[in-house]
Enzyme design. Sequence first.
Site, mmCIF file in Angstrom:
data_model
loop_
_atom_site.group_PDB
_atom_site.id
_atom_site.type_symbol
_atom_site.label_atom_id
_atom_site.label_comp_id
_atom_site.label_asym_id
_atom_site.label_seq_id
_atom_site.Cartn_x
_atom_site.Cartn_y
_atom_site.Cartn_z
ATOM 1 N N LYS A 15 -9.721 1.984 -1.709
ATOM 2 C CA LYS A 15 -9.820 1.625 -0.296
ATOM 3 C C LYS A 15 -11.174 2.097 0.237
ATOM 4 C CE LYS A 15 -6.973 1.765 3.905
ATOM 5 N NZ LYS A 15 -5.708 2.296 4.473
ATOM 6 N N CYS A 69 -5.183 -2.939 3.186
ATOM 7 C CA CYS A 69 -4.800 -2.754 4.587
ATOM 8 C C CYS A 69 -5.998 -2.780 5.556
ATOM 9 C CB CYS A 69 -3.998 -1.460 4.712
ATOM 10 S SG CYS A 69 -2.997 -1.361 6.224
ATOM 11 N N GLU A 107 0.833 -1.199 0.000
ATOM 12 C CA GLU A 107 0.000 0.000 0.000
ATOM 13 C C GLU A 107 0.874 1.257 0.000
ATOM 14 O OE1 GLU A 107 -3.514 1.982 2.795
ATOM 15 O OE2 GLU A 107 -1.998 0.686 3.711
#
Length: 307
Positions: free
Chosen positions: A135, A169, A60
């Site tokens: 995300k 993440c 990321e």
Amino acid sequence: MTVNTQDMQPVFKPSQGIVRIAAVQYLLRSIDDWEGFENQVRFVMKAAGDYKPQFVMFPEIFTTQLLSFMDTTDLRNAVRRMDEYTDRYMELFKDLAKRWGVYIIGGSHPTLSNGQLLNTAYLFSPQGKVFTQNKIHLTRWEKEKWKGDPGHHLSVFDTPHGRIAILICYDIEFPELSRMVCEQGADIIFVPSCTDDRQGFWRVRYCCHARAIENQVYVAVTGTVGNLAVEGLGLHYGQGAIITPSDFPFARDGIAAEGVPNMEQIVIADVDLAKLVTNRVNGTTIPLYDKRKDVYVNPVEVIATAD
């Protein structure tokens, strides 16, 4: 004449064989210009490509390495200026995916879209195609320091080497997202990550194991290591791993491979998609199919126990 559009949809026939995954523990070191970034990426890809994987994953926001030669006095503005390098980033990884004949999860890169700052993961195919996954859940740092914006949609991607999904993440810490993509047939969940301390790392890592068990799916995770003289990037704790369900056909501890923490390294493992197919039906437990959907629609009853 009436045409049935459903009949026109391509039939997904993935391989049920062995798939090799390479997860890059990318070292954030100071660079002087774009060429410094490109040279490091090409070096890493050659090291990974020589092992002939089907998938290579970067961490990321590893492209924040570019901030080491940018003015970061105003961090919010500097992160948005990184979008000026998006075209170069995409061309670089399109070239590498074609050259090495692999699918590359190009970590994630801060990307401007309609005035919004998104943390976007890019998937590059060997045929030169580019796909994205934003995300969904932003950390406090992304919301408060970067003033970023969340994504709103999930995708699964059909490849000749299985159906895959990308959860960036923090997104792996929300079980519902993994269940959604696995109910759409995901075989591998890729988790590009960036964590600054050991606690943050273990939050992500433990959740990767949980998602692999809950959904009988492979989970590949990796993170940034090293440091930069930029606010919020001075400390990193990272370790790549290829994680399996926890049952007899797989690795004893649910870990097909893992790296040495906080070292520049590439973690490589083979995973067998055929084992997933069998285990989801005949496993010691079969949580992907045992979910009681009828119960999940019922409200939780709150019961008082004191007078």
